[in-house]
Design a protein around this motif. Structure first.
Motif, PDB file in Angstrom:
ATOM      1  N   ASP A  65      24.250  12.582 -12.587  1.00  0.00           N
ATOM      2  CA  ASP A  65      25.575  12.516 -13.220  1.00  0.00           C
ATOM      3  C   ASP A  65      25.450  12.295 -14.720  1.00  0.00           C
ATOM      4  O   ASP A  65      26.165  12.913 -15.515  1.00  0.00           O
ATOM      5  CB  ASP A  65      26.397  11.383 -12.599  1.00  0.00           C
ATOM      6  N   ALA A  66      24.527  11.384 -15.124  1.00  0.00           N
ATOM      7  CA  ALA A  66      24.345  11.115 -16.546  1.00  0.00           C
ATOM      8  C   ALA A  66      23.846  12.357 -17.279  1.00  0.00           C
ATOM      9  O   ALA A  66      24.304  12.666 -18.388  1.00  0.00           O
ATOM     10  CB  ALA A  66      23.370   9.951 -16.739  1.00  0.00           C
ATOM     11  N   SER A  67      22.908  13.077 -16.657  1.00  0.00           N
ATOM     12  CA  SER A  67      22.392  14.305 -17.279  1.00  0.00           C
ATOM     13  C   SER A  67      23.491  15.346 -17.411  1.00  0.00           C
ATOM     14  O   SER A  67      23.583  16.046 -18.422  1.00  0.00           O
ATOM     15  CB  SER A  67      21.229  14.860 -16.445  1.00  0.00           C
ATOM     16  N   GLU A  68      24.325  15.428 -16.394  1.00  0.00           N
ATOM     17  CA  GLU A  68      25.417  16.401 -16.440  1.00  0.00           C
ATOM     18  C   GLU A  68      26.424  16.038 -17.526  1.00  0.00           C
ATOM     19  O   GLU A  68      26.896  16.918 -18.269  1.00  0.00           O
ATOM     20  CB  GLU A  68      26.110  16.456 -15.081  1.00  0.00           C
ATOM     21  N   GLN A  69      26.746  14.743 -17.644  1.00  0.00           N
ATOM     22  CA  GLN A  69      27.670  14.313 -18.692  1.00  0.00           C
ATOM     23  C   GLN A  69      27.086  14.565 -20.075  1.00  0.00           C
ATOM     24  O   GLN A  69      27.791  14.975 -21.006  1.00  0.00           O
ATOM     25  CB  GLN A  69      27.996  12.827 -18.523  1.00  0.00           C
ATOM     26  N   GLU A  70      25.775  14.326 -20.211  1.00  0.00           N
ATOM     27  CA  GLU A  70      25.127  14.579 -21.499  1.00  0.00           C
ATOM     28  C   GLU A  70      25.157  16.058 -21.843  1.00  0.00           C
ATOM     29  O   GLU A  70      25.407  16.439 -22.994  1.00  0.00           O
ATOM     30  CB  GLU A  70      23.683  14.067 -21.455  1.00  0.00           C
ATOM     31  N   GLY A 109      30.821   6.666  -9.254  1.00  0.00           N
ATOM     32  CA  GLY A 109      30.301   7.451 -10.364  1.00  0.00           C
ATOM     33  C   GLY A 109      30.786   8.866 -10.283  1.00  0.00           C
ATOM     34  O   GLY A 109      31.893   9.140  -9.826  1.00  0.00           O
ATOM     35  N   GLY A 110      29.933   9.800 -10.703  1.00  0.00           N
ATOM     36  CA  GLY A 110      30.292  11.193 -10.717  1.00  0.00           C
ATOM     37  C   GLY A 110      30.047  11.868  -9.386  1.00  0.00           C
ATOM     38  O   GLY A 110      29.822  11.233  -8.347  1.00  0.00           O
ATOM     39  N   LEU A 116      27.373  18.238 -20.792  1.00  0.00           N
ATOM     40  CA  LEU A 116      28.757  18.582 -21.141  1.00  0.00           C
ATOM     41  C   LEU A 116      29.096  18.133 -22.552  1.00  0.00           C
ATOM     42  O   LEU A 116      29.786  18.844 -23.293  1.00  0.00           O
ATOM     43  CB  LEU A 116      29.718  17.939 -20.132  1.00  0.00           C
ATOM     44  N   ALA A 117      28.605  16.928 -22.926  1.00  0.00           N
ATOM     45  CA  ALA A 117      28.863  16.434 -24.283  1.00  0.00           C
ATOM     46  C   ALA A 117      28.191  17.322 -25.319  1.00  0.00           C
ATOM     47  O   ALA A 117      28.779  17.619 -26.369  1.00  0.00           O
ATOM     48  CB  ALA A 117      28.374  14.990 -24.414  1.00  0.00           C
ATOM     49  N   ARG A 118      26.944  17.747 -25.014  1.00  0.00           N
ATOM     50  CA  ARG A 118      26.256  18.645 -25.944  1.00  0.00           C
ATOM     51  C   ARG A 118      26.983  19.971 -26.065  1.00  0.00           C
ATOM     52  O   ARG A 118      27.084  20.545 -27.158  1.00  0.00           O
ATOM     53  CB  ARG A 118      24.813  18.881 -25.482  1.00  0.00           C
ATOM     54  N   HIS A 123      27.537  13.674  -8.279  1.00  0.00           N
ATOM     55  CA  HIS A 123      26.219  13.533  -7.643  1.00  0.00           C
ATOM     56  C   HIS A 123      26.074  12.182  -6.948  1.00  0.00           C
ATOM     57  O   HIS A 123      25.526  12.104  -5.841  1.00  0.00           O
ATOM     58  CB  HIS A 123      25.122  13.720  -8.682  1.00  0.00           C
TER      59      HIS A 123
END
Length: 405
Positions: A184-189, A6-7, A191-193, A9
């Motif tokens: 990782d999911a929160s960080e990707q979200e 994954g990412g 970044l997308a925002r 984290h």
């Protein structure tokens, strides 16, 4: 299910687990050294026991180096390590004297209890953890029950220590991986925002530039006497209406979207020489643009088109205002058409008959009402109110047939 990769984290979680297993294994090697330094019960033959300790130490050193260098525990290497530990546990039971089951002479038992932490940290599936623990339990039972003749009541608690160590470590590792994947999911979200916000700001900047320069120029050309050709001036006016819809985020190319439909009606009227000022600010958000059902969109747009056609034919003006809004509860749609033309007496004349036939029938088919306020020389205000069904409910499709008439 937690992915194996994954990412950043999740990678950090894997790194912490692999280094935890490496440090526990290093502690096990220290324990082997302490066992040889403090053992008081003689081995059957000392040199095979020393050779076993050296082999186990070399294999453990290799595992420590691999786990530390790769920052993760590979399942294939881990399976080989479990098999080595089980074989060494059997060999340790055979080499140590019978009376040494509960002394440091049987050094493989405490060593494998520490080493099995890697099982819980490395395997992703609980079935893999339980299978590895079962192999170590079987080796321990053979070494103690068959080779050392330990009493049966002493075997279960010692054997279950393998299961407890591996399963508890697996539970901790699973939560650590889950928290890493969630981070990782929160960080990707985030970044997308951030990327969406940057694109939105860029689009806003372009829209402002189009509005302040191109749109205002087109509207000025369509209203004044800069262009002598009426058809060309009407075409410029239609393009200005289209551009205004694009700048506001509601281009007139979405037939199921009420605001886009009204933009299309305004563009058609602009080609006939009527400039339409459309105000539908509370319909422009993504949450409200799709609220009116398709039959309501078609019926209302048809009624507005007829009202604007009446303005072109009878009002004697070149501008009109269309306002559309949803009630706060989104249960009623109100659309009005206003002009400052010559007006008429709603109770008499051909215009009143046309309103009844072309507008009122469309709105009544949707369960709505039409209010006409006009007087000679005072302009005309036509207000259409249409109730909206609750979300997900079907509305009558009668307006579709009328709007096509």
């Amino acid at each position: 299910m937690i992915p194996a990769s994954g990412g950043a984290h999740l990678a950090h979680s894997e790194k912490m687990l692999s280094r935890t297993a490496a440090l526990f294994r290093l502690g096990g090697l220290v324990q082997i050294a302490s066992a040889f330094a403090t053992v008081t019960v003689p081995y059957r033959t000392i040199w095979p026991a020393v050779l076993l300790a050296l082999v186990v130490s070399a294999e453990s050193a290799l595992m420590i180096a691999i786990w530390w260098r790769r920052s993760r525990i590979d399942a294939r290497w881990l399976t080989a390590d479990v098999m080595v530990c089980a074989a060494a546990l059997l060999a340790g039971g055979w080499l140590s004297p019978m009376q040494a089951s509960h002394t440091w002479a049987f050094f493989m038992y405490p060593f494998t209890l520490i080493a099995c932490v890697a099982v819980g940290a490395g395997y992703r599936g609980l079935h893999q953890v339980l299978a590895a623990a079962a192999l170590l339990v079987a080796a321990y039972l053979v070494a103690t029950a068959l080779l050392h003749n330990d009493p049966w009541w002493n075997l279960p608690p010692n054997a279950l220590s393998y299961v407890a160590n591996t399963v508890i470590t697996w539970l901790i590792a699973r939560e650590l991986r889950r928290s890493g994947a969630a981070a990782d999911a929160s960080e990707q979200e985030a970044l997308a925002r951030t990327a969406d916000l940057a694109r939105e700001r860029e689009a806003t900047r372009y829209s402002r530039a189009l509005h302040d320069r191109v749109l205002q120029t087109l509207e000025m050309l369509s209203q004044g006497h800069w262009i002598s050709d009426k058809e060309l001036r009407a075409h410029v006016g239609a393009e200005a209406v289209w551009l205004r819809g694009l700048v506001s985020g509601t281009p007139p190319d979405q037939p199921d979207d009420l605001l886009a439909g009204l933009q299309a009606v305004a563009a058609d009227q602009a080609r006939r020489g009527l400039r339409v000022e459309l105000n539908g600010t509370n319909l422009s958000s993504a949450q409200t643009r799709q609220i009116p059902p398709k039959d309501v969109v078609e019926g209302v747009c048809g009624a507005v088109r007829e009202a604007l056609t009446n303005v072109c034919k009878h009002a004697g003006v070149t501008t009109a205002v269309v306002r559309a809004r949803l009630s706060p509860a989104a249960d009623e749609l109100t659309v009005s058409v206003l002009d400052q033309g010559v007006g008429f007496d709603p109770a008499a004349g051909a215009v009143g008959t046309g309103l009844a036939a072309s507008i009122r029938q469309r709105i009544r088919a949707l369960g709505g009402t039409v209010i006409v306020d006009s007087a000679p020389g005072a302009g005309t205000h036509v207000e259409m109110r249409v109730p909206l069904p609750p979300a997900g409910a079907e509305t009558s499709s009668a307006a579709a047939g009328i709007s096509g008439q």
